[in-house]
Design an enzyme around this catalytic site. Structure first.
Site, PDB file in Angstrom:
ATOM      1  N   ASP A  80      -2.311  -3.806  12.537  1.00  0.00           N
ATOM      2  CA  ASP A  80      -3.120  -4.465  11.508  1.00  0.00           C
ATOM      3  C   ASP A  80      -4.600  -4.223  11.795  1.00  0.00           C
ATOM      4  O   ASP A  80      -5.116  -4.641  12.829  1.00  0.00           O
ATOM      5  CB  ASP A  80      -2.811  -5.967  11.512  1.00  0.00           C
ATOM      6  N   SER A 114      -2.124 -12.385   4.562  1.00  0.00           N
ATOM      7  CA  SER A 114      -3.553 -12.209   4.769  1.00  0.00           C
ATOM      8  C   SER A 114      -4.254 -13.573   4.732  1.00  0.00           C
ATOM      9  O   SER A 114      -3.827 -14.513   5.399  1.00  0.00           O
ATOM     10  CB  SER A 114      -4.112 -11.235   3.730  1.00  0.00           C
ATOM     11  N   HIS A 149      -1.298  -4.071   7.892  1.00  0.00           N
ATOM     12  CA  HIS A 149      -1.576  -5.407   7.362  1.00  0.00           C
ATOM     13  C   HIS A 149      -0.683  -5.758   6.175  1.00  0.00           C
ATOM     14  O   HIS A 149      -0.151  -6.863   6.106  1.00  0.00           O
ATOM     15  CB  HIS A 149      -3.042  -5.465   6.937  1.00  0.00           C
TER      16      HIS A 149
END
Length: 472
Positions: free
Chosen positions: A379, A289, A414
């Site tokens: 994602d 991230s 994600h």
């Protein structure tokens, strides 16, 4: 008289099996009431076996049930209570074979939390129990202790529990159960708190004398220290320091802003290099991230030389200029937030290359080490595909395309974590006062497959670039 003989026979059968009465005495007694035909009905009790019953979180556990009713419907159920006291569970429906066996490595699930032959499906499909708190994300806080999971086999096909009545029914139908432990740390891993030169982190060292190749572990905008991946790296023979840079009580500035800059990350790198159990010329960086942005910043803008960088679903650009020598930052711009019909937030536009000023791009052309990009194509939090496309284009222009390796997973979201962790599609974002729900994305089964496939790729990539060899 016949009925009395049958009743007598059943009662005396129980006494015979408990060896309270002998066969000779039994025949003498039953002769008073007429002949009784005896037939053996004793069979082994149902058995559920987990191999091994104590394992690392990324290790395959074989589940096999024996001595069940033949060719019959049964339910396999996993239940565990997380460290916050919330119940997680999964259920899946099977049919026993002609020998009364269910083997999760061979037999397919026909319904429930997943379908198909999935040996670890009961683990990666764990979700908060119906009626419990919503928006939960499973993250291990105390890596010195395991997750304890109770796995049961129940008669018939049942649904996840959502009432006390269901709980009573499940107890009545339970045929066998086993408890097992899932760990992030093998025995001998050492955990060391780092509070040095303003750096806040935790260092995990593998068993043995060292020194070891090392990894600097960077999470996204999760508050505090996230330690479980670093502990798992140490369990696989790599020293690993996980670093706090946001939302920790020992860091300066407001708790919900990034108040550290380049000098902080350079100091953290130096702390890791200077440790006597670390090979200072064999250090990698892994980021997920927003940790990807930080990892690439360290690798390209600071005077350090990582051996390689692993990036999991993250950007190399941002609409805000977040870092400088003095650690200045600006407030987040909510105009780039998007919400779905339920009000769940997505941050994809926040780091879309087309939305970012040129000065806020990482100068990826300066990278000198191999990069591995892990991408989830579903994602919903970060435009990972668009960022990877732009990185690949820029490296090709700079004649450095050989440094870039890209692995992309359809249907993955994600939060691509180590194998068999539950898929988290949405969760509460505690960093915001309003406790917004974040969209992470990910199809349950495809996300689990991405985690299973990507983890050995990451370990192999690290071993190749840190030790010059591949893992077995």
């Amino acid at each position: 008289m016949i009925m009395w003989g049958l009743v007598c026979g059943r009662l005396l059968s129980g006494l015979f099996q408990k060896q309270i009465i002998s066969p000779r005495a039994l025949n003498k007694t039953c002769s008073l009431h007429g002949p009784v035909r005896w037939m053996a009905t004793c069979r082994p009790a149902p058995l559920l076996r987990a191999t091994p019953c104590r394992a690392l979180i990324d290790e395959l556990i074989t589940l096999k049930a024996y001595h069940l009713p033949r060719n019959s419907p049964v339910t396999m159920r996993a239940r565990m209570t997380c460290e916050d006291g919330h119940l997680w569970q999964s259920v899946s429906h099977y049919h026993t074979d002609e020998d009364g066996v269910v083997d999760l490595t061979k037999h397919p699930s026909v319904g429930g939390s997943y379908v198909g032959c999935e040996p670890m499906g009961l683990f990666w499909s764990l979700q908060p129990a119906p009626g419990g708190k919503q928006g939960l994300r499973l993250r291990k806080k105390h890596v010195e202790t395991p997750y304890t999971v109770d796995v049961s086999v129940l008669e018939g096909h049942i649904s996840p529990l959502n009432s006390s009545r269901d709980e009573q029914i499940s107890r009545e139908r339970e045929l066998a159960t086993v408890s097992l432990q899932r760990w992030y740390m093998v025995p001998g891993v050492r955990k060391i708190e780092i509070r040095q030169n303003r750096v806040v982190g935790t260092l995990f060292l593998p068993p043995g004398p060292g020194p070891f190749p090392a990894v600097l572990d960077l999470w996204g905008l999760a508050r505090g220290l996230v330690e479980y991946r670093a502990a798992l790296f140490a369990s696989h023979g790599l020293a690993c320091m996980t670093l706090a840079y946001f939302g920790h009580k020992d860091l300066p500035g407001p708790p919900k802003r990034i108040s550290v800059g380049d000098s902080y990350f350079k100091a953290a790198w130096q702390v890791l290099c200077d440790h006597p159990q670390v090979c200072e010329d064999r250090i990698a960086i892994i980021g997920i991230s927003f940790g990807v942005f930080v990892a690439l910043r360290i690798a390209t803008s600071l005077s350090v030389n990582p051996s390689c960088v692993v990036c999991i679903n993250g950007p190399f650009c941002n609409v805000n200029k977040l870092f400088g020598e003095d650690g200045e930052n600006t407030d987040e711009e909510q105009k780039h937030w998007n919400s779905n019909d339920q009000g769940y937030v997505s941050f994809k536009d926040f780091s879309l290359p087309c939305n970012v000023p040129p000065e806020n791009f990482i100068q990826i052309e300066k990278v000198r080490c191999p990069l591995l990009f892990i991408i989830g194509e579903d994602d919903l939090c970060c435009p990972s595909i668009e960022n990877a496309d732009e990185i690949e284009r820029r490296l090709r222009t700079a004649d450095k395309s050989q440094l870039f390796t890209r692995v992309s997973y359809p249907g993955a979201g994600h939060l691509i974590e180590p194998p068999y962790a539950p898929t988290c599609h949405t969760s509460v974002w505690a960093s915001q006062p309003t406790q917004s729900m974040i969209q992470w994305g990910g199809n349950l089964k495809q996300h689990a497959a991405a985690q299973k496939d990507s983890w050995p790729r990451i370990l192999t990539f690290l071993e190749r670039n840190l030790r010059g060899e591949d893992t077995a």
